[in-house]
Design a protein around this motif. Structure first.
Motif, PDB file in Angstrom:
ATOM      1  N   PRO A 390     -44.901 124.259  -7.616  1.00 43.97           N
ATOM      2  CA  PRO A 390     -44.812 124.052  -6.165  1.00 43.97           C
ATOM      3  C   PRO A 390     -43.425 124.240  -5.577  1.00 43.97           C
ATOM      4  N   VAL A 391     -42.375 124.114  -6.374  1.00 43.40           N
ATOM      5  CA  VAL A 391     -41.034 124.365  -5.838  1.00 43.40           C
ATOM      6  C   VAL A 391     -40.927 125.804  -5.336  1.00 43.40           C
ATOM      7  N   MET A 392     -41.686 126.712  -5.952  1.00 41.37           N
ATOM      8  CA  MET A 392     -41.650 128.115  -5.543  1.00 41.37           C
ATOM      9  C   MET A 392     -42.796 128.492  -4.612  1.00 41.37           C
ATOM     10  N   THR A 393     -43.916 127.785  -4.672  1.00 41.66           N
ATOM     11  CA  THR A 393     -45.103 128.238  -3.942  1.00 41.66           C
ATOM     12  C   THR A 393     -45.451 127.396  -2.724  1.00 41.66           C
ATOM     13  N   MET A 417     -39.997 127.518 -18.643  1.00 36.24           N
ATOM     14  CA  MET A 417     -39.178 126.577 -17.893  1.00 36.24           C
ATOM     15  C   MET A 417     -39.155 127.003 -16.426  1.00 36.24           C
ATOM     16  N   SER A 418     -40.134 126.568 -15.684  1.00 35.25           N
ATOM     17  CA  SER A 418     -40.233 126.907 -14.269  1.00 35.25           C
ATOM     18  C   SER A 418     -39.279 126.041 -13.454  1.00 35.25           C
ATOM     19  N   GLU A 419     -39.147 126.386 -12.176  1.00 35.98           N
ATOM     20  CA  GLU A 419     -38.296 125.614 -11.277  1.00 35.98           C
ATOM     21  C   GLU A 419     -38.813 124.188 -11.112  1.00 35.98           C
ATOM     22  N   THR A 420     -40.128 124.019 -11.184  1.00 33.95           N
ATOM     23  CA  THR A 420     -40.712 122.674 -11.108  1.00 33.95           C
ATOM     24  C   THR A 420     -40.529 121.929 -12.415  1.00 33.95           C
ATOM     25  N   ALA A 421     -40.703 122.624 -13.537  1.00 34.24           N
ATOM     26  CA  ALA A 421     -40.528 121.979 -14.842  1.00 34.24           C
ATOM     27  C   ALA A 421     -39.114 121.425 -15.006  1.00 34.24           C
ATOM     28  N   PRO A 599     -36.863 144.564  -9.915  1.00 32.64           N
ATOM     29  CA  PRO A 599     -35.955 143.599 -10.547  1.00 32.64           C
ATOM     30  C   PRO A 599     -35.405 142.522  -9.630  1.00 32.64           C
ATOM     31  N   THR A 600     -35.440 142.745  -8.318  1.00 32.45           N
ATOM     32  CA  THR A 600     -34.828 141.779  -7.403  1.00 32.45           C
ATOM     33  C   THR A 600     -35.745 141.532  -6.212  1.00 32.45           C
ATOM     34  N   TRP A 653     -39.517 134.308  -6.074  1.00 34.01           N
ATOM     35  CA  TRP A 653     -38.206 134.676  -6.608  1.00 34.01           C
ATOM     36  C   TRP A 653     -37.260 133.477  -6.589  1.00 34.01           C
ATOM     37  N   ARG A 654     -36.766 133.122  -7.748  1.00 35.52           N
ATOM     38  CA  ARG A 654     -35.784 132.041  -7.858  1.00 35.52           C
ATOM     39  C   ARG A 654     -34.528 132.368  -7.053  1.00 35.52           C
ATOM     40  N   GLU A 655     -34.123 133.645  -7.091  1.00 39.06           N
ATOM     41  CA  GLU A 655     -32.872 134.039  -6.449  1.00 39.06           C
ATOM     42  C   GLU A 655     -32.933 133.916  -4.930  1.00 39.06           C
ATOM     43  N   SER A 656     -34.102 134.140  -4.352  1.00 42.34           N
ATOM     44  CA  SER A 656     -34.270 134.072  -2.893  1.00 42.34           C
ATOM     45  C   SER A 656     -35.654 133.498  -2.619  1.00 42.34           C
ATOM     46  N   ASN A 657     -35.767 132.204  -2.725  1.00 43.75           N
ATOM     47  CA  ASN A 657     -37.063 131.534  -2.583  1.00 43.75           C
ATOM     48  C   ASN A 657     -37.454 131.492  -1.113  1.00 43.75           C
ATOM     49  N   VAL A 658     -38.399 132.336  -0.733  1.00 43.13           N
ATOM     50  CA  VAL A 658     -38.771 132.436   0.677  1.00 43.13           C
ATOM     51  C   VAL A 658     -39.350 131.138   1.218  1.00 43.13           C
TER      52      VAL A 658
END
Length: 688
Positions: A390-393, A417-421, A599-600, A653-658
């Motif tokens: 959920p941190v990403m979605t 290892m997700s952003e939530t994990a 890639p980005t 995207w971890r780098e630019s989480n919309v």
């Protein structure tokens, strides 16, 4: 090769469940390709499906239970992890009450028995608080169609269709095998009409492409309905016998002239009649297929309901070449909503969004974040998350992070290892789909299939059922999880069907459990039953249920806020979440061969907007909404691909989480889905 074995199963890299061949050497998965005998994909397999090898063998896969300590992550045994999680759960429930624990199911573990396992577990331990990805994706369509004719589970019969209309969907990237069926229909003369705010992959193939402004699909739907009704281009017999509320539809549609629709949507007024004629000339073999592009707006449900009306006007519901209503396979019910409904415990979000709970027994994830932080109406202190990030979605990602960090117990089951994990107190390694067994159906073909356990998971890795079984027994709820393992559960699930698990497993191309029949509403009436599973028993153009709750009884079109209350500070309209064929929401970006294709992250801009901002491909811009800001590289599109003033960013995207930009404070009032596809933003060039 002597040691190579081939096993046939179903892919779970998305929810299409394609038939696959899995090649194993010395206990290791080495290759995957398509099963030519499967009814759905017939040997075709997308790039995600082939990456099942990467999923199973990835070097960064979590393979041992992890516990957060002052010194970082510590590997512990599975038994220790389960014992400590059970002890902390008991402590929380004793201190704050049983309802203060919750579970959160993600799309990565599916919509079938794994979902029901988690629903069963949380009620078994005394809490009604089941959360999932569905309170912001998919269920908007499910509810919209269910409000009109009693169910979402229609299966577009593309192969036999003569006219296919997609609304906010891009099958070449989201459902490649669906696109193959559409192509087959087109080879047989079917017309393809695409409604979207971007010139997508399917839009480039369309006979008619209507590039509407974000959130205005409902205006176009009503305009087409007006043409159908005024010209008498509708199935009068079906409307008279099987629908209610037609006169109100006729009256409301009158204002949606081609000129008004053109003003609202930005398309040429001539397209309105052209689309209506194409539908009527091919009725009832007409499919109106809604993607999730319609869900994430402030008026999503009513826009979806308006599109669903076409099935009633054209007699396309359960018609050959229309939206077929399959007969379900008779699985036993895993959930405990009849035995332990727990309504008196106040499921989170039910009071604010009763329709979501009435239709889906789904608690609301955005309300959950506020509940965790405010403890209103009661504390929510513990959460078990499986196959979700959920941190990403979820919208307002910074608030999601803050809320999850404040929990007294956060357990995450994951492969990576997700952003939530990263926020969890305990991370438990999850089984891949090749290390577990579950039942899946393909309703359009009325076949049942089984994902087979191809390889044994390493020590410490569990499938979902085994985890819930072991934890439930530690928490005194073992009576609700009596099956020894997932295989025994599967045997129980099919035990009333007259079909054995062995028979299903022996048909890797799909076990056909029923022949297709059409127009089942006619047979229902002949047998003294309701034509449709709605309160009235008819296809409902108007909903007394919604009216009684204070909502509009008809699917009224309400223009999006960015059009009615224009912001000088935030002049751009941001769409989020356009699909990319190699990724599935936030997944697969750690696989080198997929990431090489994209890639980005990137923000899609119209050339005129890029010129005004003085940016070209690769330049970095800062994107800001009233919720937050991100920096992201630019991708300048062709002038026909995206409208001027509209922009798009894919999520995950971890780098630019919309989702740092998206709203958790603006909702569709009926289902509570957040505003994610017509977000007002400003864009500034980053000088560096």
């Amino acid at each position: 090769m002597e040691n190579r074995q081939v096993h046939q199963t179903l892919c779970r890299m998305c929810d299409d469940h394609c038939g696959i061949n899995v090649y194993v050497e010395n206990g290791k998965v080495v290759d995957i390709d398509g099963n030519k005998d499967h009814v759905w994909n017939k040997g075709r397999l997308c790039i995600k499906g082939r990456a099942g090898v990467d999923l199973n063998n990835a070097p960064d896969r979590i393979r041992k239970p992890l516990k957060r300590t002052e010194n970082g992550w510590e590997e512990i045994s599975l038994e220790q992890a389960l014992d400590e999680i059970a002890a902390k759960t008991k402590e929380i429930q004793a201190k704050y009450g049983k309802r203060t624990m919750s579970v959160w199911k993600g799309e990565a573990i599916g919509f079938a028995q794994q979902e029901e396992n988690f629903r069963r577990f949380i009620h078994a331990i005394g809490s009604p608080n089941y959360f999932s990805n569905d309170s912001e994706c998919f269920v908007g369509r499910w509810i919209g169609y269910s409000l009109v004719y009693g169910r979402w589970g229609s299966q577009p019969e593309f192969i036999n269709s003569k006219c296919i209309v997609t609304w906010g969907a891009n099958p070449p990237h989201a459902h490649p095998n669906m696109m193959q069926q559409i192509n087959h229909a087109r080879d047989n003369g079917a017309k393809l009409i695409v409604i979207d705010s971007r010139l997508s992959a399917i839009g480039r193939q369309a006979d008619i492409f209507a590039q509407v402004k974000p959130g205005t699909d409902g205006a176009l739907a009503w305009g087409v309905m007006r043409e159908l009704i005024e010209n008498g281009w509708y199935d009068k017999d079906f409307v008279e016998k099987f629908t209610m509320g037609f006169e109100k539809v006729k009256e409301y549609a009158a204002k949606f002239t081609p000129e008004y629709v053109a003003k609202e949507t930005g398309i040429d007024s001539s397209l309105v009649k052209e689309i209506a004629e194409a539908m009527w000339n091919n009725a009832p073999a007409v499919i109106n297929y809604v993607g999730n592009g319609l869900e994430h707006h402030e008026n999503g449900i009513n826009n979806i309901r308006a599109v669903a009306y076409f099935d009633g006007l054209l007699g396309s519901v359960d018609a050959k070449g229309g939206n077929f209503l399959p007969t379900g396979f008779p699985l036993k019910e895993l959930t405990l909503y009849h035995e332990l409904p727990l309504i008196e415990e106040g499921p989170i979000g039910r009071d604010r969004f009763p329709v979501l709970y009435d239709f889906r027994q789904e608690c609301h994830t955005m309300v959950a974040m506020d509940t965790i932080l405010s403890e209103d109406p009661y504390p929510l202190k513990g959460m078990i998350i499986a196959g979700a990030n959920p941190v990403m979605t979820n919208p307002n990602a910074n608030k999601v992070t803050e809320a999850l960090k404040s929990l007294e117990l956060l357990v995450v089951r994951e492969l990576f290892m997700s952003e939530t994990a990263e926020l969890a107190h305990y991370i438990l390694p999850a089984a891949s789909y090749l290390e577990r067994s579950e039942l899946h159906g393909h309703g359009g073909f009325q076949v049942m299939g089984l994902t087979k356990k191809i390889i044994e998971p390493e020590e410490g890795i569990q499938d979902e059922y085994q985890f819930l079984h072991d934890l439930a027994h530690r928490l005194g709820a073992g009576e609700y999880f009596p099956w020894e393992n997932e295989d025994k559960l599967n045997e129980w699930l099919v035990s009333d069907s007259g079909v054995t698990l062995e028979e299903i497993a022996a048909a890797p191309g799909g076990y056909k459990y029923a022949e297709k029949t059409y127009h089942k509403h006619e047979q229902n009436v002949a047998n003294g039953k309701k034509a449709f599973n709605t309160p009235s028993g008819k296809l409902e153009f108007t909903s007394e249920y919604l009216k009684d709750l204070g909502y509009q009884e008809i699917a009224e079109y309400i223009p999006p806020t960015y059009m009615t209350d224009k912001s000088e500070e935030y002049p751009f309209v941001l769409i989020t979440g356009a699909r990319k064929v190699m990724y599935y929401h936030g997944r697969n970006r750690n696989f080198a061969r997929l990431k090489s294709a994209m890639p980005t992250p990137e923000i899609e801009l119209h050339p005129a907007d890029a010129k005004r901002l003085d940016v070209v491909d690769g330049h970095v811009v800062k994107v800001t909404s009233t919720i937050g800001s991100i920096e992201i590289p630019v991708k300048v599109m062709h002038e026909k691909e995206i409208n001027e003033g509209v922009t798009q960013i894919t999520h995950g995207w971890r780098e630019s989480n919309v989702n740092i930009l998206t709203h958790d404070d603006r909702f569709d009032p009926i289902d509570g889905f957040p505003l994610m596809k017509s977000v007002e933003v400003k864009i500034e060039k980053v000088e560096k």
